[in-house]
Design a protein around this motif. Structure first.
Motif, PDB file in Angstrom:
ATOM      1  N   GLN A 400       0.815  -1.218   0.000  1.00  0.00           N
ATOM      2  CA  GLN A 400       0.000   0.000   0.000  1.00  0.00           C
ATOM      3  C   GLN A 400       0.845   1.263   0.000  1.00  0.00           C
ATOM      4  O   GLN A 400       0.453   2.284  -0.568  1.00  0.00           O
ATOM      5  N   GLU A 401       2.021   1.199   0.618  1.00  0.00           N
ATOM      6  CA  GLU A 401       2.912   2.351   0.602  1.00  0.00           C
ATOM      7  C   GLU A 401       3.242   2.752  -0.834  1.00  0.00           C
ATOM      8  O   GLU A 401       3.308   3.946  -1.175  1.00  0.00           O
ATOM      9  N   ASP A 404      -0.076   4.042  -2.574  1.00  0.00           N
ATOM     10  CA  ASP A 404      -0.391   5.413  -2.168  1.00  0.00           C
ATOM     11  C   ASP A 404       0.377   6.416  -3.016  1.00  0.00           C
ATOM     12  O   ASP A 404      -0.174   7.444  -3.430  1.00  0.00           O
ATOM     13  N   ARG A 405       1.643   6.124  -3.253  1.00  0.00           N
ATOM     14  CA  ARG A 405       2.458   7.021  -4.084  1.00  0.00           C
ATOM     15  C   ARG A 405       1.885   7.139  -5.495  1.00  0.00           C
ATOM     16  O   ARG A 405       2.008   8.179  -6.144  1.00  0.00           O
ATOM     17  N   THR A 409      -5.249   5.182  -3.174  1.00  0.00           N
ATOM     18  CA  THR A 409      -5.245   5.267  -1.720  1.00  0.00           C
ATOM     19  C   THR A 409      -6.261   4.357  -1.035  1.00  0.00           C
ATOM     20  O   THR A 409      -6.267   4.261   0.191  1.00  0.00           O
ATOM     21  N   PRO A 411      -7.313   1.297   0.634  1.00  0.00           N
ATOM     22  CA  PRO A 411      -6.437   0.252   1.192  1.00  0.00           C
ATOM     23  C   PRO A 411      -6.835  -1.156   0.773  1.00  0.00           C
ATOM     24  O   PRO A 411      -8.016  -1.460   0.566  1.00  0.00           O
TER      25      PRO A 411
END
Length: 488
Positions: A400-401, A404-405, A409, A411
């Motif tokens: 997810q990191e 997100d980038r 977003t 999850p």
């Protein structure tokens, strides 16, 4: 300032034994390349070592061809036009053999040139009056570069002859797989505790670091399915606190940001003066003038080849429409006649991942080529954790990191995945994140989908022997023993 490589040579003096004029031909050698003086200073050692760096890096036109030859065996890219199409055709159709494509010979030779120069350093540095700290670092660099060259060879051809001396027999059989793996693990592991940190003052950008060694170790463990060791090596790299994701994927690969961001763990440094990045020359579509939004404009100092490196529609369409990573694959453009041209629905979109360098000189762009990125390390740890324990929140958080980038977003939900479905999801995530970075073939091989993916594309002849490439015929002719243990 970028690390520039200076290719050096070691002077080899051959005596000419003619009795009538022997004394006249015995000249004293006054040269900084004289073997008797070359290794008497850190500068002399580095001249040899920099040649090893250069040969172990895949850049320029040769590098662009090698980079895509692996991609063409997978499910994201294909190619038409230009001189390279002769080689692309056999890669796309899985009809390669030991004699073709010829670039394999160049890659094989370059890797062993690098090995030779590293061995020269390791054989001669003990006699050098260099201080112990500098000597320890240079030895670690030589071992790192040699291992990186062998890693390239291993991923292409499997076990190869392991040469640790410049004076050994020319005829040498391939190592066993166990010997190859033991060597790579030991080299990268040993030097990871000796090499400097990423931002060590005075240490040139582009030279080996402890993070680069841990990055290779992570990738080695990943592709050999040593899951616990992979997870641990990735965590060791993360715990260095020297790397992080660059916040904007669309500007990550620009020339302006290459030294400011902390995502590139290991790169092949490129310059408009050479060695250069020639990725974009084959990515520009015909008569390209600019992107539709005008953010990228073709300049007269750039080159647009007849070669056309294209993206498969199936891959382009697999992205979430909100995924910012897809923005680096153009689906339309403005041509020199001022018309908007669509590239969709004909397997014709183009990767502009290496955003064109406005100061390109001919074929050479200055964008450094990312070999190992921090995003890859996060995904590698996520995959290893899933293989060890099945879906975990930590594994999803690592994925997810990266999502997100990319602007995704929403999850991922732990309860939505089994071990098998998360494994497939990770393969997809790696494709969306790491396309055009020469990792897809290894990913498909590791997931057991390299052959089945080819068959799904209509390549009926694809089978198990295509998982490794054949040793180049030129090498077989020179060293028949290298066919041993080939499994090909």
């Amino acid at each position: 300032m970028k690390f520039k490589y200076y290719i050096s040579a070691v002077l080899l003096v051959t005596s000419m034994m003619f009795s009538s004029c022997e004394e006249q031909l015995n000249e004293d050698v006054f040269s900084q390349l004289d073997p008797g003086t070359l290794f008497n200073s850190a500068n002399g050692v580095e001249r040899v070592l920099f040649g090893a760096y250069r040969d172990a890096q895949i850049t320029d036109n040769f590098g662009g061809n090698i980079w895509f030859q692996e991609e063409w065996t997978c499910d994201h890219f294909w190619e038409t036009g230009g001189a390279v199409n002769l080689q692309a055709t056999v890669m796309l159709a899985f009809t390669w053999d030991a004699s073709y494509p010829t670039h394999w010979t160049g890659l094989w030779n370059n890797c062993y040139y690098s090995v030779r120069n590293c061995n020269l350093v390791l054989e001669n540095i003990d006699q050098s009056p260099i201080d112990d700290a500098t000597k320890e670092r240079l030895v670690a660099e030589a071992r790192f570069v040699r291992a990186s060259a062998y890693y390239i060879l291993y991923t292409m051809w499997g076990p190869v002859p392991l040469r640790f001396s410049t004076t050994g027999d020319l005829a040498m059989a391939r190592a066993t797989d166990a010997e190859m793996q033991t060597f790579l693990e030991k080299e990268f592991s040993d030097v990871s505790s000796v090499l400097p940190a990423r931002d060590t003052p005075g240490y040139q950008y582009g030279r080996a670091t402890r993070g680069a060694a841990l990055g290779y170790l992570t990738k080695f463990y990943l592709n050999t399915k040593q899951w616990q060791k992979c997870a641990d090596a990735a965590k060791d790299l993360m715990d260095l606190n020297e790397y992080e994701l660059w916040p904007d994927y669309t500007t990550l690969f620009t020339v302006d940001n290459e030294t400011r961001q902390k995502e590139f763990v290991w790169v092949y440094p490129c310059s408009t003066q050479g060695p250069g990045n020639e990725f974009m020359n084959g990515a520009f579509p015909p008569q390209f003038k600019s992107t539709v939004d005008g953010s990228i404009v073709f300049k007269e100092n750039m080159r647009n080849w007849a070669r056309m490196d294209r993206v498969q529609d199936s891959f382009y369409n697999s992205f979430d429409p909100a995924d910012e990573r897809r923005e680096l694959i153009i689906s339309e453009y403005i041509n020199t006649a001022g018309k908007t041209v669509s590239l969709l629905n004909n397997n014709n979109t183009r990767s502009f991942k290496y955003v064109p360098d406005p100061d390109a000189v001919g074929n050479s762009h200055g964008n450094d080529i990312a070999v190992i990125r921090y995003a890859d390390i996060l995904l590698s740890r996520a995959e290893a954790l899933n293989e060890l324990n099945g879906p975990t929140q930590e594994a999803l958080d690592l994925i997810q990191e990266i999502r997100d980038r990319a602007g995704l977003t929403t999850p991922l939900v732990l309860g939505d995945y089994t071990k098998e479905s998360l494994r497939d999801r990770i393969l997809d995530e790696r494709g969306w994140e790491l396309y055009a970075e020469k990792v897809r073939r290894q990913d498909l091989l590791r997931h057991g989908k390299f052959v089945s993916s080819a068959k799904a594309r209509g390549i009926a002849i694809a089978d198990e022997h295509h998982k490794l490439f054949p040793i180049p015929q030129t090498e077989i002719n020179a060293n028949p023993l290298c066919e041993q243990n080939s499994g090909y």
